[in-house]
Scaffold this motif. Structure first.
Motif, short mmCIF file in Angstrom:
data_model
loop_
_atom_site.label_atom_id
_atom_site.label_comp_id
_atom_site.label_asym_id
_atom_site.label_seq_id
_atom_site.Cartn_x
_atom_site.Cartn_y
_atom_site.Cartn_z
N ALA A 149 0.75 -1.21 0.00
CA ALA A 149 0.09 0.12 -0.08
C ALA A 149 0.92 1.22 -0.02
CB ALA A 149 -1.05 0.05 1.33
N LYS A 150 2.01 1.08 -0.37
CA LYS A 150 3.07 2.37 -0.44
C LYS A 150 2.53 3.40 -1.31
CE LYS A 150 7.72 3.69 -1.50
NZ LYS A 150 9.08 3.43 -1.66
N SER A 151 2.24 4.61 -0.94
CA SER A 151 1.70 5.74 -1.76
C SER A 151 0.35 5.67 -2.13
CB SER A 151 2.60 5.78 -3.16
OG SER A 151 3.97 5.94 -2.78
N VAL A 152 -0.38 4.79 -1.33
CA VAL A 152 -1.92 4.64 -1.64
C VAL A 152 -2.53 5.53 -0.81
CG1 VAL A 152 -3.80 3.42 -1.34
CG2 VAL A 152 -1.77 2.13 -2.22
N PHE A 153 -2.29 5.82 0.21
CA PHE A 153 -2.72 6.91 1.12
C PHE A 153 -2.11 8.16 1.51
CE2 PHE A 153 -4.91 2.95 2.14
CZ PHE A 153 -6.31 3.33 2.11
N GLY A 163 -9.07 6.58 5.39
CA GLY A 163 -7.98 7.61 5.08
C GLY A 163 -8.34 8.36 3.58
N LYS A 164 -7.53 9.15 3.60
CA LYS A 164 -7.66 9.97 2.37
C LYS A 164 -6.69 9.31 1.07
CE LYS A 164 -9.08 14.86 2.65
NZ LYS A 164 -8.73 16.18 2.62
N THR A 165 -7.02 9.22 -0.04
CA THR A 165 -6.12 8.28 -1.02
C THR A 165 -5.46 9.35 -2.14
OG1 THR A 165 -8.32 8.19 -2.51
CG2 THR A 165 -7.51 6.25 -1.23
N ASN A 166 -4.41 8.91 -2.47
CA ASN A 166 -3.43 9.66 -3.40
C ASN A 166 -4.12 9.53 -4.71
OD1 ASN A 166 -1.11 10.61 -4.42
ND2 ASN A 166 0.21 8.88 -4.38
N MET A 167 -3.69 10.82 -5.72
CA MET A 167 -4.13 10.77 -6.97
C MET A 167 -3.40 11.84 -7.81
SD MET A 167 -6.69 14.06 -5.43
CE MET A 167 -6.95 14.71 -6.91
N THR A 179 4.00 6.93 -6.71
CA THR A 179 2.75 6.61 -7.36
C THR A 179 2.34 5.18 -7.02
OG1 THR A 179 3.47 7.74 -9.65
CG2 THR A 179 1.95 5.88 -9.80
N PRO A 180 1.03 4.86 -6.74
CA PRO A 180 0.49 3.70 -6.20
C PRO A 180 0.77 2.70 -7.30
CG PRO A 180 -1.22 5.18 -6.05
CD PRO A 180 0.06 6.05 -6.48
N SER A 190 -6.02 7.38 -8.41
CA SER A 190 -5.08 6.02 -8.29
C SER A 190 -5.32 5.33 -7.01
CB SER A 190 -3.72 6.55 -8.64
OG SER A 190 -3.63 7.78 -7.80
N GLY A 191 -5.30 5.98 -5.90
CA GLY A 191 -4.98 5.32 -4.63
C GLY A 191 -6.51 4.86 -4.40
N ALA A 192 -7.36 5.57 -4.74
CA ALA A 192 -9.03 4.89 -4.39
C ALA A 192 -8.93 3.56 -5.33
CB ALA A 192 -10.06 5.86 -5.06
N GLY A 193 -8.47 3.40 -6.39
CA GLY A 193 -8.49 1.87 -7.03
C GLY A 193 -7.83 1.04 -6.31
N VAL A 194 -6.35 1.35 -6.18
CA VAL A 194 -5.50 0.49 -5.42
C VAL A 194 -6.16 -0.12 -4.07
CG1 VAL A 194 -3.14 -0.09 -4.43
CG2 VAL A 194 -3.47 1.26 -6.71
N SER A 195 -6.77 0.89 -3.23
CA SER A 195 -7.22 0.63 -1.86
C SER A 195 -8.27 -0.43 -2.00
CB SER A 195 -7.93 1.97 -1.16
OG SER A 195 -8.88 2.10 -1.93
N VAL A 196 -8.95 -0.29 -3.06
CA VAL A 196 -10.30 -1.43 -3.24
C VAL A 196 -9.58 -2.75 -3.72
CG1 VAL A 196 -12.38 -1.92 -4.28
CG2 VAL A 196 -11.91 0.33 -3.36
N ALA A 197 -8.70 -2.58 -4.64
CA ALA A 197 -8.20 -3.79 -5.29
C ALA A 197 -7.25 -4.62 -4.12
CB ALA A 197 -7.32 -3.47 -6.33
#
Length: 448
Positions: free
Chosen positions: A38-42, A120-124, A140-141, A158-165
């Motif tokens: 999850a590096k750089s996701v949030f 949390g807040k996700t990266n974008m 970059t996630p 970007s982070g939103a997608g990875v957080s769910v994936a």
């Protein structure tokens, strides 16, 4: 390893049987949110508030209280949504020092009211201005669907997608201006729903393009998207489930099938064949109006024009703190006159009317969400030319239905060991409920 793999309904069924607790789900999500995958996701985590929401929901269930579907479940929010007491950064560093938000944005407030555990807040992408998902400020996630190659997460959510994936959230609140929900959904094998823009208020979200920005989310299923949409909009869509047999689908032959990579072409053809075998009527139509978008959207483009209006002071103050690729795109709107802007809006309005007429006899329009497989991050970080070429392809199909002011789903259409790909199912403004019935039928037919 993915934490949460079930849909919201499946999780709530397990919770009702007391096989799991919300507290345990959220605690594990928060733990994994700080892990390597999850590096750089949030950009920010809310452990205390998320755990409190989870415990409150568990206690309410134990007391026999009937709970909303999202109560106590982990949800992520994109960094462009205002949270009371915080400066909205929107994936940038240039906003540092700007005033804090006095209240939550409408979308965040409605998620809180539903009992969601906002983890949390996700990266974008900075200021939501790219379909790639690269961010030079916060990292970059990495798309977790390919364990061998670091591929893009898609953008701008970007982070939103990875957080769910990764299973850290049952839903990722994002936004969709030109494809920013559907692109990440496609490259992660998720479902993204870009609703009609007016369905959810934009209040409290840092804007990119007020004519196009849409508040929406990505999840693991069409039904999950509808559950989240009901919270965000304040009104559940009245969806009448229908069999796929007898549905009529238009497949445009202009623009949206160009430059498809072989894997995408194969998956799309297989998907159409599956739908046809299940009784749907697939009709190829020209829809030549799609080729008019670049001309109508010139000079500058609707997003750059409106983004420049929003960010011109930040550019004047600290252009060196911008991602240079984002600044370059925003500056395309700097020299556009009011007359040209009004002409663009008028041209768009006329175009929308003609496209609506051309597709009115179909249940939905089908095409690949994106015509390519998720590219490698390194190649796009290294080359502006490669970046802008990929960005154009990623946004091309999805943007057409933002320009239409329509509604659109992306549902997975890959199989087996294939990298994720999306089928885009789209319709006109206000047709969300009927389109949802189509998306549910398509999803079921494809075995998702």
């Amino acid at each position: 390893m993915t934490h949460i793999t079930e849909t919201i309904d499946q999780l709530n069924a397990r919770l009702a049987r007391r096989e799991i607790t919300r507290e345990a789900l959220v605690a594990k999500a928060l733990e994994e949110a700080t892990g390597k995958a999850a590096k750089s996701v949030f950009t920010k985590l809310y452990p205390e508030a998320a755990m409190a929401a989870a415990r409150s929901a568990d206690a309410a269930q134990a007391a026999g209280v009937s709970l909303p579907a999202l109560a106590g479940l982990p949800v992520s929010i994109k960094d462009l949504y205002g949270v009371a007491g915080e400066t909205t950064m929107s994936g940038s560093i240039v906003c540092e020092g700007e005033p804090v938000q006095p209240v939550d944005s409408v979308a965040v407030a409605r998620l809180r009211a539903s009992g969601s555990a906002i983890i949390g807040k996700t990266n974008m992408t900075e200021f939501a201005f790219s379909g790639v998902g690269i961010n030079p400020h916060y990292g970059t996630p990495v798309n977790p669907t390919d364990t061998k190659v670091a591929r893009i997460p898609g953008g701008s959510s970007s982070g939103a997608g990875v957080s769910v994936a990764l299973g850290l959230a049952v839903a990722g609140l994002g936004s969709d201006t030109g494809g920013s929900i559907r692109i990440p959904a496609a490259v992660h094998g998720l479902v993204g729903f870009k609703s009609t823009q007016s369905r959810v208020p934009l209040t409290g979200a840092l804007e990119l393009s007020r004519s196009l920005d849409t508040v929406c989310a990505m999840t693991r299923s069409v039904q999950d998207c509808l559950t989240v949409d009901a919270v965000l909009s304040g009104a559940m869509l009245r969806v009448r489930r229908r069999p796929l047999a007898g549905m009529r689908f238009a497949v445009p032959q202009t623009v949206v099938l160009d430059a498809m990579e072989p894997a995408v072409a194969k998956a799309f053809a297989r998907t159409l064949s599956t739908l046809s075998a299940a009784g749907a009527l697939i009709v190829d139509i020209p829809l030549a109006e799609l080729a008019e978008i670049p001309k109508i959207n010139a000079p500058g483009g609707l997003s750059p024009i409106e983004a420049y209006a929003e960010h011109h002071a930040r550019l004047a103050k600290a252009s060196d703190k911008f991602d240079h690729r984002v600044a370059q795109r925003i500056m395309l709107g700097s020299s556009v006159t009011a007359q040209q802007y009004i002409a663009l809006l008028d041209g768009r309005r006329d175009w929308i009317a003609r496209v609506e007429k051309a597709i009115e006899s179909y249940d939905a329009v089908l095409c690949p969400t994106i015509p390519i497989i998720a590219p490698e991050i390194a190649a796009l970080e290294a080359s502006d030319e490669a970046f802008f070429k990929a960005n154009g392809l990623l946004l091309r199909n999805t943007f057409a239905f933002n320009f239409l002011d329509g509604c659109s789903f992306s549902v997975p259409c890959h199989q087996g060991d294939e990298l994720p790909m999306g089928l885009m199912i789209s319709s006109v403004n206000g047709d969300d409920a009927r389109l949802a019935s189509v998306a549910l039928a398509v999803e079921s037919t494809l075995g998702r």
